[in-house]
Design an enzyme around this catalytic site. Structure first.
Site, mmCIF file in Angstrom:
data_model
loop_
_atom_site.group_PDB
_atom_site.id
_atom_site.type_symbol
_atom_site.label_atom_id
_atom_site.label_comp_id
_atom_site.label_asym_id
_atom_site.label_seq_id
_atom_site.Cartn_x
_atom_site.Cartn_y
_atom_site.Cartn_z
ATOM 1 N N ASN A 17 -2.508 18.973 7.475
ATOM 2 C CA ASN A 17 -2.661 19.082 8.925
ATOM 3 C C ASN A 17 -1.277 18.926 9.571
ATOM 4 O O ASN A 17 -0.660 17.867 9.454
ATOM 5 C CB ASN A 17 -3.623 17.973 9.396
ATOM 6 C CG ASN A 17 -3.868 18.025 10.884
ATOM 7 O OD1 ASN A 17 -2.941 18.285 11.658
ATOM 8 N ND2 ASN A 17 -5.084 17.761 11.307
ATOM 9 N N HIS A 20 0.999 17.202 13.968
ATOM 10 C CA HIS A 20 2.005 16.260 14.472
ATOM 11 C C HIS A 20 3.417 16.828 14.456
ATOM 12 O O HIS A 20 4.310 16.248 15.071
ATOM 13 C CB HIS A 20 1.905 14.926 13.747
ATOM 14 C CG HIS A 20 0.621 14.227 14.072
ATOM 15 N ND1 HIS A 20 0.170 14.106 15.369
ATOM 16 C CD2 HIS A 20 -0.318 13.665 13.294
ATOM 17 C CE1 HIS A 20 -0.988 13.479 15.366
ATOM 18 N NE2 HIS A 20 -1.307 13.213 14.116
ATOM 19 N N HIS A 60 -5.419 21.753 14.819
ATOM 20 C CA HIS A 60 -6.420 21.463 15.839
ATOM 21 C C HIS A 60 -5.850 21.905 17.183
ATOM 22 O O HIS A 60 -4.883 21.316 17.666
ATOM 23 C CB HIS A 60 -6.678 19.952 15.825
ATOM 24 C CG HIS A 60 -7.795 19.499 16.716
ATOM 25 N ND1 HIS A 60 -8.238 18.189 16.744
ATOM 26 C CD2 HIS A 60 -8.573 20.153 17.607
ATOM 27 C CE1 HIS A 60 -9.227 18.061 17.610
ATOM 28 N NE2 HIS A 60 -9.446 19.245 18.161
ATOM 29 N N ARG A 62 -6.499 21.571 20.666
ATOM 30 C CA ARG A 62 -7.368 20.752 21.499
ATOM 31 C C ARG A 62 -7.532 21.370 22.881
ATOM 32 O O ARG A 62 -6.694 22.148 23.334
ATOM 33 C CB ARG A 62 -6.784 19.342 21.641
ATOM 34 C CG ARG A 62 -6.669 18.590 20.332
ATOM 35 C CD ARG A 62 -6.097 17.221 20.578
ATOM 36 N NE ARG A 62 -6.995 16.418 21.380
ATOM 37 C CZ ARG A 62 -7.753 15.419 20.912
ATOM 38 N NH1 ARG A 62 -7.682 15.074 19.646
ATOM 39 N NH2 ARG A 62 -8.547 14.756 21.704
ATOM 40 N N ARG A 66 -2.534 19.324 23.707
ATOM 41 C CA ARG A 66 -1.482 18.295 23.657
ATOM 42 C C ARG A 66 -0.493 18.522 22.514
ATOM 43 O O ARG A 66 0.609 18.024 22.542
ATOM 44 C CB ARG A 66 -2.085 16.908 23.562
ATOM 45 C CG ARG A 66 -2.682 16.602 22.216
ATOM 46 C CD ARG A 66 -3.073 15.151 22.118
ATOM 47 N NE ARG A 66 -4.118 14.832 23.058
ATOM 48 C CZ ARG A 66 -4.981 13.835 22.891
ATOM 49 N NH1 ARG A 66 -4.878 13.069 21.827
ATOM 50 N NH2 ARG A 66 -5.933 13.583 23.753
ATOM 51 N N GLU A 87 -9.539 23.132 13.243
ATOM 52 C CA GLU A 87 -10.395 22.059 13.773
ATOM 53 C C GLU A 87 -10.634 22.361 15.234
ATOM 54 O O GLU A 87 -9.682 22.678 15.965
ATOM 55 C CB GLU A 87 -9.674 20.714 13.692
ATOM 56 C CG GLU A 87 -9.693 20.080 12.353
ATOM 57 C CD GLU A 87 -8.921 18.771 12.393
ATOM 58 O OE1 GLU A 87 -8.650 18.238 13.479
ATOM 59 O OE2 GLU A 87 -8.581 18.308 11.310
ATOM 60 N N THR A 118 -8.893 12.098 16.729
ATOM 61 C CA THR A 118 -10.351 12.149 16.636
ATOM 62 C C THR A 118 -10.872 10.783 16.200
ATOM 63 O O THR A 118 -10.446 10.246 15.188
ATOM 64 C CB THR A 118 -10.768 13.222 15.603
ATOM 65 O OG1 THR A 118 -9.989 14.386 15.837
ATOM 66 C CG2 THR A 118 -12.231 13.557 15.720
ATOM 67 N N GLU A 168 -16.999 17.331 6.322
ATOM 68 C CA GLU A 168 -15.790 16.554 6.067
ATOM 69 C C GLU A 168 -16.136 15.114 6.415
ATOM 70 O O GLU A 168 -16.460 14.807 7.573
ATOM 71 C CB GLU A 168 -14.615 17.058 6.910
ATOM 72 C CG GLU A 168 -13.353 16.235 6.651
ATOM 73 C CD GLU A 168 -12.119 16.802 7.346
ATOM 74 O OE1 GLU A 168 -11.978 18.030 7.449
ATOM 75 O OE2 GLU A 168 -11.295 15.975 7.790
ATOM 76 N N HIS A 207 -8.988 11.889 7.455
ATOM 77 C CA HIS A 207 -8.655 10.962 8.544
ATOM 78 C C HIS A 207 -8.112 9.651 7.998
ATOM 79 O O HIS A 207 -8.820 8.918 7.308
ATOM 80 C CB HIS A 207 -9.835 10.674 9.478
ATOM 81 C CG HIS A 207 -9.367 10.496 10.893
ATOM 82 N ND1 HIS A 207 -8.711 9.369 11.306
ATOM 83 C CD2 HIS A 207 -9.394 11.324 11.949
ATOM 84 C CE1 HIS A 207 -8.381 9.509 12.572
ATOM 85 N NE2 HIS A 207 -8.766 10.698 12.990
HETATM 86 N N1 PXP Z 1 -9.673 15.651 9.631
HETATM 87 C C1 PXP Z 1 -10.025 15.679 10.926
HETATM 88 C C2 PXP Z 1 -11.339 16.263 11.288
HETATM 89 C C3 PXP Z 1 -9.137 15.232 11.931
HETATM 90 O O1 PXP Z 1 -9.497 15.278 13.229
HETATM 91 C C4 PXP Z 1 -7.871 14.748 11.547
HETATM 92 C C5 PXP Z 1 -6.907 14.303 12.593
HETATM 93 O O2 PXP Z 1 -6.460 15.401 13.316
HETATM 94 C C6 PXP Z 1 -7.554 14.741 10.184
HETATM 95 C C7 PXP Z 1 -8.481 15.169 9.243
HETATM 96 C C8 PXP Z 1 -6.229 14.254 9.696
HETATM 97 O O3 PXP Z 1 -6.144 12.885 9.964
HETATM 98 P P1 PXP Z 1 -4.765 12.138 9.728
HETATM 99 O O4 PXP Z 1 -3.769 12.744 10.672
HETATM 100 O O5 PXP Z 1 -5.085 10.717 10.039
HETATM 101 O O6 PXP Z 1 -4.389 12.372 8.288
#
Ligand code: PXP
Length: 257
Positions: A17, A20, A60, A62, A66, A87, A118, A168, A207
């Site tokens: 992901n 960030h 994602h 959003r 953001r 996402e 999330t 998930e 997550h």
């Molecule tokens: N899975 C989902 C559905 C999420 O919303 C997120 C956060 O955007 C992640 C995985 C990844 O989480 P993390 O950034 O804490 O690894």
């Protein structure tokens, strides 16, 4: 010709992901994210993740934009030869974007404006009829659908009833667990994974997974894919994205086939 036996070993896949990376860019370039000077570049980060062994990219977009922008998603889709997991919140706007972007997978998530990330799984039980309609709409466009759910057996049963192909499991409870609650969180995740598998769902997890708690995550049965963002992007600041992804993939190689 020698007789060859091929062993096909299913490995645990890593979806990286890269939201960030865009969070950092937006800190300076929120008004001009498309400028050639806007850095860091999310597409470059995606290429680096590919070089480190990422099996897919997750992003994602959003409602409040953001971090990732729609233009980022379109560029990543066009330029990076990896499966893309979008996402998204369960909204008409996001369904429209998914139909335009045509990602390989979509993961439906709850979205609250003030949250930092999330915060919980989708309440599939409460939104069953609407979610089922959205799942069918996306699947009719050839997009596989996953539902981000808490490790709660009622939510897993509801997820199966939507005919989504995947769930998930929300691992945030485990990643925030204290010594007193970790065993409970682990048994919730194990029970949920077994229930999802028994219901014919592909079981993914995500997550708060990091380079330390991954050891516990690897004891959950039936996992097909992990989606990991924050810890990999944080590690990338020190060692680079390619090395950060490779380190996580190496740790994941211990998952039983
Ligand atoms: N899975 C989902 C559905 C999420 O919303 C997120 C956060 O955007 C992640 C995985 C990844 O989480 P993390 O950034 O804490 O690894």
């Amino acid at each position: 010709m020698p007789f060859e036996v091929l062993w096909i070993r299913m490995s645990l896949l890593l979806g990286v992901n890269i939201d960030h990376v865009a969070t950092l860019r937006q800190a300076r370039y929120a008004k001009t994210p498309d400028s050639p000077h806007a850095e860091p570049c999310v597409v470059a980060a995606g290429h680096d993740a590919l070089a480190g062994g990422a099996d897919s990219l997750t992003l994602h977009v959003r409602g409040d934009r953001r971090h990732m922008q729609e233009a980022d998603a379109l560029r990543i889709r066009a330029e990076i030869p990896l499966p893309l997991n979008l996402e998204m919140g369960v909204t008409g706007e996001m369904v429209g974007m998914a139909l335009k972007l045509k990602p390989d997978f979509v993961c439906l998530v709850p979205e609250a404006r003030m949250e930092i990330t999330t915060e919980g799984g989708l309440d599939v039980l409460a939104g069953l009829a609407n979610i089922r309609t959205v799942v069918a709409c996306l699947q009719n466009a050839g997009i596989k659908v996953s539902l981000f759910v808490d490790p709660d057996l009622k939510q897993i049963a509801a997820a199966a009833a939507t005919r989504a192909q995947m769930i998930e499991l929300h691992t945030g409870g485990l990643s925030n667990a204290s010594d007193d609650t970790v065993a409970t969180e682990m048994s919730r995740l194990i029970d949920a994974a077994m229930a999802g598998h028994a219901a014919g769902l592909q079981v993914n997890a995500g997550h708060g997974i990091n380079y330390t708690n991954i050891t516990r995550i690897l004891t959950i049965p039936h996992l097909a894919e992990l989606n990991i963002g924050h810890s990999i992007v944080a590690r990338a600041v020190r060692v680079g994205m390619t090395a950060a992804v490779r380190e996580m993939k190496d740790l994941m190689a211990d998952y039983p086939a």
